[in-house]
Design an enzyme around this catalytic site. Structure first.
Site, mmCIF file in Angstrom:
data_model
loop_
_atom_site.group_PDB
_atom_site.id
_atom_site.type_symbol
_atom_site.label_atom_id
_atom_site.label_comp_id
_atom_site.label_asym_id
_atom_site.label_seq_id
_atom_site.Cartn_x
_atom_site.Cartn_y
_atom_site.Cartn_z
ATOM 1 N N SER A 190 0.831 -1.292 -0.045
ATOM 2 C CA SER A 190 -0.002 -0.112 -0.083
ATOM 3 C C SER A 190 1.070 1.117 0.011
ATOM 4 O O SER A 190 2.120 1.097 0.382
ATOM 5 C CB SER A 190 -0.868 0.047 1.237
ATOM 6 N N CYS A 247 -4.398 -8.999 -14.721
ATOM 7 C CA CYS A 247 -4.652 -9.873 -15.997
ATOM 8 C C CYS A 247 -5.995 -10.541 -15.787
ATOM 9 O O CYS A 247 -6.698 -10.694 -16.564
ATOM 10 C CB CYS A 247 -3.634 -10.843 -15.989
#
Length: 553
Positions: free
Chosen positions: A55, A528
């Site tokens: 993060s 993906c």
């Protein structure tokens, strides 16, 4: 088939992120308050707690204050760097314009927040959970959902270890372990592969909007002490994605502990140009004169990437199903305008835990924890996400500048109590790509290996490792689609949207093109699985312990 051993628990939690660990701690706290003992297990697919955590991060401590009120005095690494300055820059290619604080609602000003490593916060939370008796198993990936005869969730099974790429068993083969629970929490993070199955099986998204996503790409830099201002937080919008039609994104630069900065860029995955590369947009971002000045003379020390759930309130699915619950980013509690989701993820885990303790004390099991979504509806999380629910759709519909103005107006009105009577819709990210003939190709500059870098050297810094002789965890539904459809229509966009160089189109000996999947490079970002235009790629958990090993992200 080798029989699997099983272990019973009151609650099994999949994923040792902030939501999962907060849930584990809350389970033990509330059980103790009621004079009861609960057995709680947390599975973590990374080699250690924090290995897969990434993060920015600027964290609102609201949930941490509720969960462990003495955290500032109790050795929590997050306490080291409170945010001291908050800046918002609108970038052109060579200039910046600072957005005055008076134009933005107070909740965007980062007062009382902290900046640091979310991975290190999770390591600290894991220690607190273990002190309470929580069992944490790093290096074990939950690979299968187990069901009772009536169709409710019984628990999960970990993946078999020691399976070769061809499916045969290696000498070190060990079968997976079944973990049975009265309730199972799924806190896998964004686009969790088991959470995705649950959402489909129980039709949890029936009444919600499609989830939409961004990909965040982050680097840690050691910088010149003369340029370092501990606690300074900078957010940006505009350039470089503003140069490509149909694209939105924003960057950050956070001055953290030990003379380091976290620098990164989020590209929203609704972009339309198949030649766009989020990785290269991030590299371009650093060449802006204002960013380059801060990074000059510094050294890049870490790299990583992950998808984030941007849909907000309207994309949160039904949170419960018979036998368990979705918590954290598995459900999608990110507050996009604040660029914060840790506090909301933690609170979701706490709410689910409180519901589970009550149910178990009432001798229930494998039913729906209806008290959890009811508590969410009454919570500050629901209120916070409601105030910003139309920000992302407004920017996507009207573009960066006019959309941001409308979004700012919307947030101010909601903040002062003037509620908009509607909630805007989302459209799936995999449907947005235009055919390659309808867009311009993007010519990204070559990396200079000083400020900008290539993907493979970046993956090296993520400490990513997979046993190459294991089944490929990026599974094609139809192996022909990448060459027969994606290549002619979109020049196979997986070559560019993957930030780790996993997908390549190669032609051997001047033969026909084929897609090569370098699964050992995968940093588990899930892009993906999200952006593939035919949804032909399915990301599943590889052997436990594989993937990135982020030391300080």
């Amino acid at each position: 088939m080798t029989a699997r051993e099983s272990m019973p628990y009151d609650v099994v939690i999949v994923g040792a992120g902030p939501a999962g660990l907060s849930a584990a701690i809350r389970l033990k706290q509330h059980a103790a308050l009621n004079g009861a003992e609960l057995s709680v297990c947390v599975l973590e697919k990374g080699s250690e707690v924090g290995a897969h955590i990434l993060s920015g991060a600027v964290i609102d401590p609201k949930s941490l204050d509720e969960l462990l009120p003495d955290w500032r005095e109790d050795g929590c690494p997050l306490a080291e760097v409170p945010v001291t300055e908050n800046l918002h820059w609108v970038l052109t290619k060579t200039k910046k314009f600072t957005l005055p604080h008076l134009l933005t609602p107070p909740f965007l000003h980062n007062r009382g927040t902290y900046t640091g490593s979310l991975g290190n916060l999770c390591r600290w939370l894991a220690g607190k959970a273990e002190e309470l008796g929580v069992e944490i198993f790093p290096g074990f990936a939950a690979a299968e959902i187990l069901f009772t005869d009536d169709g409710s969730v019984l628990g999960v099974a970990t993946g078999d270890m020691g399976i070769a790429r061809d499916g045969t068993r290696k000498p070190e083969y060990q079968p997976g372990l079944e973990l049975h629970a009265k309730y199972t929490f799924f806190s896998e993070g964004c686009r969790g592969h088991l959470s995705k199955q649950l959402i489909d099986r129980f039709d949890l998204a029936r009444e919600s909007e499609p989830q939409v996503y961004g990909i965040g790409i982050k680097e840690l830099w050691d910088i010149d002490p003369a340029h370092h201002v501990p606690g300074r937080v900078i957010h940006t919008q505009g350039w470089p994605t503003s140069e490509t039609a149909g694209t939105n994104g924003g960057g950050w630069l956070y001055h953290q502990a030990n003379g380091q900065v976290s620098v990164g860029y989020v590209t929203w995955l609704n972009y339309t140009n198949p030649y766009l590369s989020p990785f290269h947009e991030m590299q371009r971002f650093k060449t802006h004169p204002e960013l380059a000045r801060i990074l000059k003379g510094g050294k890049r020390v870490s790299y990583g990437a992950r998808a984030i759930s941007d849909g907000g309130l309207q994309s949160i699915p039904k949170l419960i199903f018979p036998g368990g619950a979705l918590i954290g980013d598995s459900a999608g509690f990110l507050n996009v305008p604040r660029i914060k989701g840790t506090h909301t993820a933690m609170k979701s885990g706490m709410l689910a835990a409180e519901a589970a303790v009550h149910a178990i004390l009432c001798e229930r099991r494998h039913d729906e924890l209806s008290a959890y979504p009811a508590a969410f509806e009454r919570s500050w999380v629901k209120k916070e996400l409601s105030i910003v629910r139309n920000v992302v759709p407004l920017i996507k519909r009207f573009g960066d500048l006019p959309g941001s103005i409308l979004a700012g107006l919307f947030m101010w009105m909601e903040y002062v109590g003037l509620k908009w009577p509607f909630t805007m819709k989302h459209h799936p990210d995999h449907e947005t790509l235009r055919h390659k003939e309808l867009v311009r190709q993007i010519d990204y500059p070559k990396p200079d290996s000083v400020l900008t870098f290539d993907r493979l050297s970046s993956v090296f810094l993520s400490n990513t490792n997979h046993d190459e002789d294991q089944p490929v965890h990026l599974v094609l539904g139809n192996p022909a689609i990448p060459v027969e459809y994606d290549l002619p229509f979109y020049d196979e966009p997986a070559q560019r949207y993957c930030p780790a160089g996993v997908y390549e189109i190669v032609c051997e000996n001047e033969g026909s093109p084929k897609l090569v999947i370098n699964a050992q490079n995968c940093v588990h970002c899930k892009t993906c699985d999200i952006k593939d235009p035919t949804q032909n790629i399915n990301w599943v958990a590889p052997e436990g312990g594989g993937g990135p090993n982020y030391p300080n992200m």
